[in-house]
Every structure is written in structure tokens, then in C-alpha cells.
Design an enzyme around this catalytic site. Structure first.
Site, short mmCIF file in Angstrom:
data_model
loop_
_atom_site.label_atom_id
_atom_site.label_comp_id
_atom_site.label_asym_id
_atom_site.label_seq_id
_atom_site.Cartn_x
_atom_site.Cartn_y
_atom_site.Cartn_z
N LEU A 33 0.81 -1.21 0.00
CA LEU A 33 0.00 0.00 0.00
C LEU A 33 0.85 1.27 0.00
O LEU A 33 1.89 1.35 0.65
CB LEU A 33 -0.92 0.00 1.22
CG LEU A 33 -1.85 -1.22 1.37
CD1 LEU A 33 -2.75 -1.04 2.59
CD2 LEU A 33 -2.69 -1.42 0.12
N HIS A 37 -3.55 4.22 -2.26
CA HIS A 37 -4.49 3.31 -1.61
C HIS A 37 -5.14 3.96 -0.40
O HIS A 37 -6.35 3.80 -0.16
CB HIS A 37 -3.76 2.03 -1.15
CG HIS A 37 -3.21 1.20 -2.25
ND1 HIS A 37 -1.85 1.12 -2.51
CD2 HIS A 37 -3.81 0.42 -3.18
CE1 HIS A 37 -1.65 0.30 -3.53
NE2 HIS A 37 -2.81 -0.13 -3.96
#
Length: 295
Positions: A33, A37
Site C-alpha cells: 500500500l 491506496h
């Protein structure tokens, strides 16, 4: 923050929230991530009481085994980031949980047209894998809304069509692309770039902005614009992949009825395949055709 790897536990918690009348937002990811995100997570929070995130590297959407093997897996760091964002539940299934009978015996979902065109033609089976795993995750999470990044423009269009075709009562929310300070679209694959390649990578976004400026300036010779853009990419050391100018709604060739066009660009830089896009408002009648330029 709860973390489950089993479908039964996930469903039990979802049912409990439903009994309480909670509104649920869902963000499917493949992990590794970054701020892009986390922007999806924050957008999800704006639309619901409960935010569920999945982390699953989906083998069904990888054409090459090496790409699947080498995809970065950073679960511990990912969970720490999601916990900091106040995520309520993270679903972290294994391939055995998601595909208990293996990929060969898995029922699949395919969106006609959108699965085979553009990026789909370049990566056969990719969008079938995306549509299948997202359908399964939707069935498990039963969200009211789901958030996806606009960076993957064709994927977003495909998932919107899929939810419409399958009568899924889920609102699909597109979230604008998050960029680095130099304009490079954030992507998990940017980690493949060397220091030198990272310095050159923003050329893709700059070239895309140049294409946009040509279109807004009234040029309608789209094929020639793409040829010129690819020359700019090569001059900077990027290998042009596929680039298109298409109707932003249908992703079909631009027509006289097109009011918004989308520039879809991709290029290879070292081990990383970079993609980007930009929507352009057309101020005059569009050219009838805009196909990919040869690399």
C-alpha cells in the site's frame, strides 16, 4: 481493527454490522500500500460507517508466473498503515481460500468488449481475473459502496459495467489519481524503478499533459499526436507500449458525438510498466477515429 483470513469469520462480522444498520464501504487491494491506496480508504470513510479493506494478490489476473511471484508482499506494513487510518476490518485470504478448487475449475466472470479491448488485448485474461475476484469479494463483503482508483481507468469502467449488468446494488466510486510531487502516478510497481529510472518516469505524465494541451488547443489528428508523444517518450528512454485517445465513457473510438475523451498511455521503463490517463473536455467536434499508435 479486525483482521480475518477466513470467509466465514468475515461474513459473521458483516452480518453483525448489518443487523446494527451500518453502512459498509469496501476497498479491494493487492497490498504493497501507498498513499494512493490510503486515499481510497479515506474516500470510503466519507461514504460509510464501516470500512473494509481486502489484501489479496490475485493469481487469476497475472499472465506471467514471474510477475505473480515477484509482486511485492508487505502485509505487516500494510496492516500498520490501515490501522492508522482507522480501518474497521482487513480481509487477508490466501489463494486456497479464494480458489479452493484451483483456478482451472473456478467459475469466472467476463465483461464482453471491455475485457478484450485496449489493455485487455495486451494482457489476455487479465480483466477476466479482475472481474472474477471482485465479484467474489463483493459477494463476501456485501458493501454499499466500493472505491477504486481512476489510474486504472479501463478497470474502473469495466467494474461499473459489471455491477450494472449483474444488478449488484453497489455504488462504484472512482477516486482521482494520486501523484508524486513530480507528477508520477503512484503505483506499487514504481518500486521496481532504479534511481535513474525513477528520475525519468515523470516523463510519461508530462507527455500526457502535452497531448492534452494539443487536444484542448484544437488538434484533432489524434493518431499523429500519439506518434509525436511516443517519440517524446523514446527520447527520454522510455519504451512506448500502447497509447490511445478514446471516448471517455465508452472507451470506443472517438466520434463526432464524443464530448469527453480520455488519453490512455503506457510505457515500459526497466522492469516497471507505467500507466496513466487523463480526461479531456473536447471544445469542438471530434475526429472520427483515434487508434493506438505503433510503438
Amino acid at each position: 481493527m479486525q483482521t480475518f483470513a477466513e470467509i466465514a469469520l468475515l461474513r459473521e462480522q458483516i452480518r453483525a454490522w448489518r443487523r446494527e444498520g451500518r453502512r459498509i464501504a469496501f476497498v479491494p487491494t493487492m497490498g504493497n500500500l501507498h498513499d494512493g491506496h490510503l486515499t481510497l480508504v479515506r474516500k470510503a470513510r466519507e461514504h460509510a460507517d464501516i470500512v473494509v479493506v481486502s489484501i489479496f494478490v490475485n493469481p487469476m489476473q497475472f499472465e506471467k508466473a514471474d510477475d505473480l511471484t515477484n509482486y511485492p508482499r508487505t502485509l505487516e506494513n500494510d496492516l500498520a498503515k490501515l490501522n492508522s487510518e482507522g480501518v474497521d476490518l482487513v480481509f487477508t485470504p490466501t489463494p486456497e481460500v479464494m480458489y479452493p478448487q484451483g483456478l482451472e475449475r473456478q467459475t469466472f466472470v467476463e465483461v464482453p468488449g471491455l475485457s478484450q479491448m485496449l489493455e485487455g488485448a495486451l494482457r489476455p485474461g487479465h480483466f477476466r481475473g479482475v472481474a472474477t475476484v471482485v465479484t467474489k469479494l463483493f459477494n463476501m463483503v456485501q458493501p454499499d459502496v466500493a472505491c477504486f482508483g481512476e489510474k486504472d481507468y479501463q478497470q474502473l469502467a469495466l467494474l461499473r459495467q459489471m455491477t450494472l449488468d449483474m444488478a449488484m446494488d453497489i455504488e462504484i466510486i472512482g477516486v482521482p489519481t494520486v501523484r508524486e510531487m513530480d507528477g508520477l502516478a503512484m503505483s506499487s510497481r514504481n518500486g521496481y524503478l532504479t534511481v535513474d529510472e525513477r528520475q525519468r518516469a515523470p516523463v510519461l505524465a508530462r507527455t500526457m499533459r502535452w497531448v492534452s494541451s494539443q487536444m484542448r488547443g484544437g488538434r484533432t489528428d489524434y493518431s499523429e499526436i500519439i506518434v509525436d508523444a511516443n517519440d517524446q517518450l523514446r527520447a527520454a528512454g522510455l519504451q512506448p507500449d500502447e497509447s490511445y485517445i478514446r471516448d471517455a465513457v465508452t472507451l470506443q473510438a472517438v466520434s463526432e458525438e464524443t464530448q469527453q475523451a480520455v488519453i490512455l498511455m503506457s510505457a515500459q521503463l526497466g522492469k516497471a510498466r507505467l500507466i496513466d490517463n487523463q480526461v479531456v473536455e473536447l471544445t469542438q467536434p471530434a475526429a472520427p477515429v483515434a487508434e493506438a499508435a505503433e510503438s
